[in-house]
Design an enzyme around this catalytic site. Structure first.
Site, PDB file in Angstrom:
ATOM      1  N   CYS A  71      -0.520 -14.859  -5.165  1.00 47.02           N
ATOM      2  CA  CYS A  71       0.007 -14.142  -4.152  1.00 47.02           C
ATOM      3  C   CYS A  71      -0.139 -14.825  -2.716  1.00 47.02           C
ATOM      4  O   CYS A  71      -0.958 -15.765  -2.264  1.00 47.02           O
ATOM      5  CB  CYS A  71      -0.118 -12.965  -4.446  1.00 47.02           C
ATOM      6  SG  CYS A  71       0.165 -11.796  -3.550  1.00 47.02           S
ATOM      7  N   CYS A  75      -5.226 -10.666   0.622  1.00 42.72           N
ATOM      8  CA  CYS A  75      -6.263  -9.550   0.756  1.00 42.72           C
ATOM      9  C   CYS A  75      -7.430 -10.737   0.111  1.00 42.72           C
ATOM     10  O   CYS A  75      -7.418 -11.022  -0.443  1.00 42.72           O
ATOM     11  CB  CYS A  75      -6.227  -8.529  -0.374  1.00 42.72           C
ATOM     12  SG  CYS A  75      -4.000  -7.961  -0.473  1.00 42.72           S
ATOM     13  N   CYS A  78      -9.241 -10.456  -3.171  1.00 40.54           N
ATOM     14  CA  CYS A  78      -8.306  -9.907  -4.789  1.00 40.54           C
ATOM     15  C   CYS A  78      -8.871 -11.958  -4.923  1.00 40.54           C
ATOM     16  O   CYS A  78      -7.695 -12.253  -4.390  1.00 40.54           O
ATOM     17  CB  CYS A  78      -7.085  -9.896  -4.744  1.00 40.54           C
ATOM     18  SG  CYS A  78      -5.812 -10.598  -5.940  1.00 40.54           S
ATOM     19  N   CYS A 115       0.388   0.785 -17.126  1.00 42.51           N
ATOM     20  CA  CYS A 115       0.187  -0.147 -15.405  1.00 42.51           C
ATOM     21  C   CYS A 115       0.454  -0.655 -15.373  1.00 42.51           C
ATOM     22  O   CYS A 115      -0.531  -1.828 -16.510  1.00 42.51           O
ATOM     23  CB  CYS A 115      -0.972   0.612 -14.215  1.00 42.51           C
ATOM     24  SG  CYS A 115      -1.525   1.959 -14.582  1.00 42.51           S
ATOM     25  N   CYS A 146       3.598   2.883 -15.307  1.00 42.07           N
ATOM     26  CA  CYS A 146       3.028   3.096 -13.938  1.00 42.07           C
ATOM     27  C   CYS A 146       3.203   0.701 -13.010  1.00 42.07           C
ATOM     28  O   CYS A 146       3.422   0.903 -14.519  1.00 42.07           O
ATOM     29  CB  CYS A 146       1.914   3.094 -13.572  1.00 42.07           C
ATOM     30  SG  CYS A 146       1.034   2.625 -11.369  1.00 42.07           S
ATOM     31  N   CYS A 206      -0.017   6.916  -7.205  1.00 46.65           N
ATOM     32  CA  CYS A 206      -0.781   5.905  -7.538  1.00 46.65           C
ATOM     33  C   CYS A 206      -1.163   5.529  -6.103  1.00 46.65           C
ATOM     34  O   CYS A 206      -0.587   4.317  -5.636  1.00 46.65           O
ATOM     35  CB  CYS A 206      -1.238   5.593  -8.716  1.00 46.65           C
ATOM     36  SG  CYS A 206      -2.194   4.643  -9.140  1.00 46.65           S
ATOM     37  N   ARG A 278      -9.280   8.225  -9.913  1.00 45.72           N
ATOM     38  CA  ARG A 278      -9.789   7.632 -10.980  1.00 45.72           C
ATOM     39  C   ARG A 278     -10.948   6.338 -10.689  1.00 45.72           C
ATOM     40  O   ARG A 278     -10.713   5.936  -9.904  1.00 45.72           O
ATOM     41  CB  ARG A 278      -8.506   6.350 -11.498  1.00 45.72           C
ATOM     42  CG  ARG A 278      -9.249   5.124 -12.469  1.00 45.72           C
ATOM     43  CD  ARG A 278      -7.360   4.503 -12.723  1.00 45.72           C
ATOM     44  NE  ARG A 278      -6.474   5.248 -13.148  1.00 45.72           N
ATOM     45  CZ  ARG A 278      -4.926   5.415 -12.521  1.00 45.72           C
ATOM     46  NH1 ARG A 278      -5.319   4.118 -11.844  1.00 45.72           N
ATOM     47  NH2 ARG A 278      -4.410   6.585 -13.009  1.00 45.72           N
TER      48      ARG A 278
HETATM   49  S1  SF4 Z   1      -4.962  -7.673  -4.019  1.00 45.54           S
HETATM   50 FE1  SF4 Z   1      -3.893 -10.526  -4.560  1.00 45.54          FE
HETATM   51  S2  SF4 Z   1      -1.883  -9.855  -5.958  1.00 45.54           S
HETATM   52 FE2  SF4 Z   1      -1.994  -7.770  -4.560  1.00 45.54          FE
HETATM   53  S3  SF4 Z   1      -1.232  -8.373  -2.778  1.00 45.54           S
HETATM   54 FE3  SF4 Z   1      -3.086  -8.819  -2.062  1.00 45.54          FE
HETATM   55  S4  SF4 Z   1      -2.912 -11.166  -2.471  1.00 45.54           S
HETATM   56 FE4  SF4 Z   1      -1.330  -9.932  -3.617  1.00 45.54          FE
END
Ligand code: SF4
Length: 331
Positions: A71, A75, A78, A115, A146, A206, A278
């Protein structure tokens, strides 16, 4: 009990039902809820829960990663971000047959909602064509659907609505003032804009967040305040406890006291009385006793199945045993 606490007690003893004039929360009052004596907090959360739900019923959602890794967002929590070296493999989008087979298996295990999660900043037109087919097919099984696909534009939102998507997941993650410490590739307003599009298109929302990322209590209260002040507030509110994955910037974050996690659930229940709250990521690391406290605090939804997007989750059999022990049953 001080005056502010007494006022809060009155306020939360009559939680507003959906469709009534929404209550506006301020961060200081939400923070005051967090600071209540534990027994008082749980009592009020129970009141709110019982006025809106069967307190022994739990909604079961199964989450499938339909496209993992690589991605382009950064984040900090993540393992799927291309910015972090976590060993998560990049995997292209699954085909529709594979997704439908997974949904059917989840349904047979008792899940009511399926989901589909993809590690994208935003989907391309080609991605959308595949997702639309998946949503139609899973809905055809009679399950709630979802999806969590990143940011959406108006046309994509409309495509998902037309395919019959029931819920769109898009978490606010944390408080606005802490957001830049966790993510630099997008801003808070981007999240709010996508949520606004989803709401306008008529789909359920959600949206929740992650605690244990080093946020202060005021920032934790700030996250809940943001969610609770959405008009209307989300129908589903996932509360995640950070899973500290090696290779992510938050791998060494200080572990959150489990009772502070329980408090977060309780405050979410009080401020969003009619939402499904949740108990989400981090459940594998929780004892049965802490999970039981979360249910007592008003959690009434769990992810059910062996994996979350890329981190573990308690297995189905273990969850069945726990729910049986607690006298709980699927919603
Ligand atoms: S949480 Fe992970 S998968 Fe989702 S946008 Fe952020 S880096 Fe990308």
């Amino acid at each position: 009990m001080n005056i502010q606490t007494a006022e809060l007690a009155r306020a939360v003893s009559q939680p507003g039902k959906r469709n009534s004039t929404p209550q506006r929360w301020i961060v200081a009052d939400v923070e005051a809820l967090f600071r209540l004596p534990f027994a008082d907090l749980l009592y009020r959360a129970q009141q709110a829960h019982r006025e809106n739900f069967d307190p022994n019923a739990v909604q079961l959602s199964t989450l499938l990663s339909i496209k993992s890794g690589g991605c382009t967002e950064d984040c900090g929590y993540c393992p799927q971000s291309a910015f972090h070296s976590t060993g998560v493999e990049n995997r292209e989008m699954l085909d529709v047959e594979t997704v439908v087979a997974a949904a059917r298996a989840a349904q047979q295990s008792g899940a009511g909602r399926f989901c589909m999660g993809a590690a994208w900043r935003e989907p391309s037109d080609e991605d959308m064509a595949g997702v639309v087919e998946m949503v139609k097919a899973v809905r055809g099984l009679g399950m709630e659907t979802c999806a969590t696909l990143g940011m959406l534009n108006d046309a994509q939102t409309e495509q998902l609505r037309a395919a019959g998507l029931d819920y769109y997941n898009h978490n606010l993650d944390t408080a606005p003032e802490f957001y830049g410490d966790i993510i630099s590739t997008r801003v808070y307003q981007d999240r709010l804009d996508t949520l606004e599009r989803v709401r306008k298109a008529g789909m359920h929302i959600c949206s929740g967040g992650i605690v244990g990322m080093g946020e202060s209590l005021a920032q934790r209260a700030g996250l809940i305040t943001q969610l609770a002040n959405m008009d209307p507030y989300p129908e589903s509110v996932p509360i995640n406890n950070l899973v500290r994955v090696e290779g992510t910037p938050l791998a060494q974050a200080e572990e959150l006291d489990p009772l502070d996690f329980v408090r977060t659930i309780a405050v979410a229940r009080i401020t969003m009385p009619a939402a499904l709250v949740r108990l989400s990521a981090g459940r594998q690391q929780m004892s049965d006793a802490v999970q039981a406290l979360c249910f007592l605090a008003g959690a009434n939804s769990i992810f059910y199945g062996e994996r979350l997007l890329t981190t573990g989750n308690p297995d189905v059999e273990k969850d069945r045993v726990l729910l049986d022990k607690l006298g709980m049953y699927p919603m």
